[in-house]
Design an enzyme around this catalytic site. Structure first.
Site, PDB file in Angstrom:
ATOM      1  N   CYS A   1       0.811  -1.227   0.000  1.00 21.20           N
ATOM      2  CA  CYS A   1       0.000   0.000   0.000  1.00 21.20           C
ATOM      3  C   CYS A   1       0.844   1.278   0.000  1.00 21.20           C
ATOM      4  O   CYS A   1       0.343   2.345  -0.330  1.00 21.20           O
ATOM      5  CB  CYS A   1      -0.961  -0.006   1.178  1.00 21.20           C
TER       6      CYS A   1
ATOM      7  N   ASN B   1      -9.971   0.253  -0.339  1.00 18.38           N
ATOM      8  CA  ASN B   1      -8.515   0.317  -0.303  1.00 18.38           C
ATOM      9  C   ASN B   1      -7.975  -0.269  -1.613  1.00 18.38           C
ATOM     10  O   ASN B   1      -8.062  -1.471  -1.830  1.00 18.38           O
ATOM     11  CB  ASN B   1      -8.002  -0.472   0.910  1.00 18.38           C
TER      12      ASN B   1
ATOM     13  N   HIS C   1      -3.089   7.647   1.929  1.00 17.35           N
ATOM     14  CA  HIS C   1      -3.503   6.328   1.454  1.00 17.35           C
ATOM     15  C   HIS C   1      -4.888   6.045   2.017  1.00 17.35           C
ATOM     16  O   HIS C   1      -5.153   6.284   3.188  1.00 17.35           O
ATOM     17  CB  HIS C   1      -2.498   5.276   1.924  1.00 17.35           C
TER      18      HIS C   1
HETATM   19  C1  COA Z   1     -10.208  -4.742   9.638  1.00 21.02           C
HETATM   20  C2  COA Z   1     -10.837  -3.806  10.662  1.00 21.02           C
HETATM   21  C3  COA Z   1     -11.829  -2.905   9.969  1.00 21.02           C
HETATM   22  C4  COA Z   1     -11.550  -4.622  11.687  1.00 21.02           C
HETATM   23  O1  COA Z   1     -12.105  -3.763  12.658  1.00 21.02           O
HETATM   24  P1  COA Z   1     -11.876  -4.061  14.192  1.00 21.02           P
HETATM   25  O2  COA Z   1     -12.662  -3.056  14.913  1.00 21.02           O
HETATM   26  O3  COA Z   1     -10.392  -4.077  14.430  1.00 21.02           O
HETATM   27  O4  COA Z   1     -12.511  -5.468  14.330  1.00 21.02           O
HETATM   28  P2  COA Z   1     -11.843  -6.817  14.838  1.00 21.02           P
HETATM   29  O5  COA Z   1     -10.924  -7.365  13.791  1.00 21.02           O
HETATM   30  O6  COA Z   1     -11.303  -6.597  16.191  1.00 21.02           O
HETATM   31  O7  COA Z   1     -13.119  -7.691  14.881  1.00 21.02           O
HETATM   32  C5  COA Z   1     -14.234  -7.355  15.699  1.00 21.02           C
HETATM   33  C6  COA Z   1     -15.349  -8.302  15.369  1.00 21.02           C
HETATM   34  O8  COA Z   1     -15.875  -7.993  14.077  1.00 21.02           O
HETATM   35  C7  COA Z   1     -15.893  -9.179  13.289  1.00 21.02           C
HETATM   36  N1  COA Z   1     -15.727  -8.843  11.881  1.00 21.02           N
HETATM   37  C8  COA Z   1     -14.598  -8.791  11.154  1.00 21.02           C
HETATM   38  N2  COA Z   1     -14.902  -8.433   9.903  1.00 21.02           N
HETATM   39  C9  COA Z   1     -16.232  -8.239   9.841  1.00 21.02           C
HETATM   40  C10 COA Z   1     -17.119  -7.867   8.823  1.00 21.02           C
HETATM   41  N3  COA Z   1     -16.712  -7.601   7.578  1.00 21.02           N
HETATM   42  N4  COA Z   1     -18.422  -7.754   9.132  1.00 21.02           N
HETATM   43  C11 COA Z   1     -18.893  -8.014  10.352  1.00 21.02           C
HETATM   44  N5  COA Z   1     -18.089  -8.380  11.365  1.00 21.02           N
HETATM   45  C12 COA Z   1     -16.779  -8.494  11.115  1.00 21.02           C
HETATM   46  C13 COA Z   1     -14.783 -10.007  13.826  1.00 21.02           C
HETATM   47  O9  COA Z   1     -14.964 -11.383  13.495  1.00 21.02           O
HETATM   48  C14 COA Z   1     -14.895  -9.760  15.294  1.00 21.02           C
HETATM   49  O10 COA Z   1     -15.935 -10.546  15.818  1.00 21.02           O
HETATM   50  P3  COA Z   1     -15.793 -11.221  17.277  1.00 21.02           P
HETATM   51  O11 COA Z   1     -15.668 -10.056  18.215  1.00 21.02           O
HETATM   52  O12 COA Z   1     -17.050 -11.982  17.377  1.00 21.02           O
HETATM   53  O13 COA Z   1     -14.552 -12.050  17.200  1.00 21.02           O
HETATM   54  C15 COA Z   1      -9.773  -2.955  11.365  1.00 21.02           C
HETATM   55  O14 COA Z   1      -8.979  -3.767  12.175  1.00 21.02           O
HETATM   56  C16 COA Z   1      -8.899  -2.254  10.416  1.00 21.02           C
HETATM   57  O15 COA Z   1      -9.336  -1.378   9.687  1.00 21.02           O
HETATM   58  N6  COA Z   1      -7.590  -2.547  10.429  1.00 21.02           N
HETATM   59  C17 COA Z   1      -6.661  -1.951   9.525  1.00 21.02           C
HETATM   60  C18 COA Z   1      -6.824  -2.592   8.212  1.00 21.02           C
HETATM   61  C19 COA Z   1      -6.137  -1.858   7.144  1.00 21.02           C
HETATM   62  O16 COA Z   1      -6.313  -0.690   6.990  1.00 21.02           O
HETATM   63  N7  COA Z   1      -5.345  -2.590   6.372  1.00 21.02           N
HETATM   64  C20 COA Z   1      -4.707  -2.106   5.242  1.00 21.02           C
HETATM   65  C21 COA Z   1      -3.518  -1.325   5.609  1.00 21.02           C
HETATM   66  S1  COA Z   1      -2.765  -0.839   4.135  1.00 21.02           S
END
Ligand code: COA
Length: 325
Positions: free
Chosen positions: A115, A282, A252
């Site tokens: 990214c 993204n 980004h």
């Molecule tokens: C991916 C992201 C949105 C997840 O959000 P989060 O608040 O961290 O959520 P978590 O991963 O802790 O998961 C929380 C819950 O949501 C659930 N979940 C994950 N994806 C889901 C989706 N698409 N829809 C519904 N629920 C979802 C998980 O399974 C988890 O459930 P649980 O509590 O029963 O285990 C977040 O971590 C994020 O944006 N991270 C950075 C990712 C990124 O930008 N990557 C690219 C960098 S270049």
């Protein structure tokens, strides 16, 4: 005193026609529009058609950038293409773009920093131009992440999209002052200790497969804001620019919460932040030039404006670039 600067002559972008909404995703995996919007700000993303490759997206974006710059493809002597989703393992997708544009002189190569790819590619091209090695460069970010997603993994498949963006840079003599046009500073970092937090579980040397994107989302989130703000502070320190003096922040586009938190920490006013993550998702190395093209085309970014880029991604890699339009 004069300085050679890489001045942006123009920019352009391309998005595949097909739009995939959150509602459509919710019909396939256990997720909802509400969850995706709340956690990421993403409402839709574009998906490349069957037979539409990263090089095709890149060529369309490059043509748009050349037209916007008002220069002929034959005047380009360097192509740096940032991608993690090349058409083939080799040759570089950049040579397919070079060939597609009818160019057979100069150099073309791919650059892989996930990214952060566009910022790394911009910095690389800037360094080549400033040494005098090349005169006019196309810097492209192009991706088809839809091809490496695990469409059963709701934690990742809702986040990414396809697209391409490009800028044309030209080496120009400038007065050598902070009011110079062009790239004023770039700052690149990597830390391979984090390589297992965002990766693809395949590759030619390891599995002989393409593999799928895997991510520890919470871990990425935890590091993102600190890394992003660190390299922006580096850019401010190197140039004397400040959150007040920049005109546009083109980050980004991974996640609205990361962008908002970074801007807030740096005291960058919300109205200076260019946001397209809602419409594009993204798009990895393509996200900055895609967002830039939107802000240039709608008249926000104007000649003389101070524009700040930042990116962070798999590796981890991260970086910033500050330029005057
Ligand atoms: C991916 C992201 C949105 C997840 O959000 P989060 O608040 O961290 O959520 P978590 O991963 O802790 O998961 C929380 C819950 O949501 C659930 N979940 C994950 N994806 C889901 C989706 N698409 N829809 C519904 N629920 C979802 C998980 O399974 C988890 O459930 P649980 O509590 O029963 O285990 C977040 O971590 C994020 O944006 N991270 C950075 C990712 C990124 O930008 N990557 C690219 C960098 S270049």
């Amino acid at each position: 005193m004069t300085a050679i600067r890489s001045v942006v002559l123009g920019c352009g972008s391309y998005l595949p026609q097909r739009v995939l909404t959150n509602a459509e995703l919710a019909a396939k995996v256990d997720t909802s529009d509400e969850w995706i919007v709340q956690r990421t700000g993403i409402r839709q993303r574009h998906i490349a058609a069957e037979g539409e490759f990263t090089s095709h997206l890149a060529i369309n974006a490059a043509r748009a950038a050349l037209a916007h710059a008002g220069v002929d493809a034959q005047s380009i002597d360097l192509i740096v293409l940032a991608t993690s989703t090349p058409d083939q393992t080799f040759p570089a997708t950049a040579v397919a773009v070079q060939n597609g544009l009818g160019i057979n002189h100069g150099a073309a190569f791919d650059l892989q920093a996930v990214c952060s790819g566009f910022v790394f590619a911009l910095a690389s091209a800037d360094n080549f131009l400033r040494t005098g090695a090349f005169k006019r460069a196309l810097v492209i970010g192009a991706e088809t992440f839809s091809r490496i997603l695990d469409w059963n993994d709701r934690g990742t498949c809702v986040l990414f999209g396809d697209g391409a963006g490009a800028v044309v840079l030209e080496a120009q003599a400038q007065p050598g002052t902070p009011s110079d046009r062009g790239v004023l500073t770039t700052h690149l970092r990597s830390d391979g200790r984090h390589k297992g937090k965002l990766y693809v579980d395949g590759g030619p040397s390891s599995t002989q497969t393409v593999g799928h994107l895997r991510m520890e989302g919470r871990e990425v989130f935890k590091h993102a804001v600190g890394m992003i703000t660190d390299v922006i502070v580096d850019a401010f320190n190197a140039t004397g620019a400040t959150a007040d003096s920049i005109d546009w922040f083109v980050p980004h586009q991974a996640n609205k919460r990361i962008i908002d938190a970074s801007a807030h920490k740096l005291h960058i006013a919300p109205q200076k932040v260019v946001l397209t993550v809602d419409l594009h998702g993204n798009t990895s190395a393509a996200s900055i030039p895609l967002a830039l093209a939107v802000a240039v085309n709608d008249g926000r970014v104007k000649k003389g404006d101070l524009v700040l880029f930042e990116a962070m991604g798999g590796g981890f890699t991260w970086g910033s670039a500050l330029l005057r339009w």
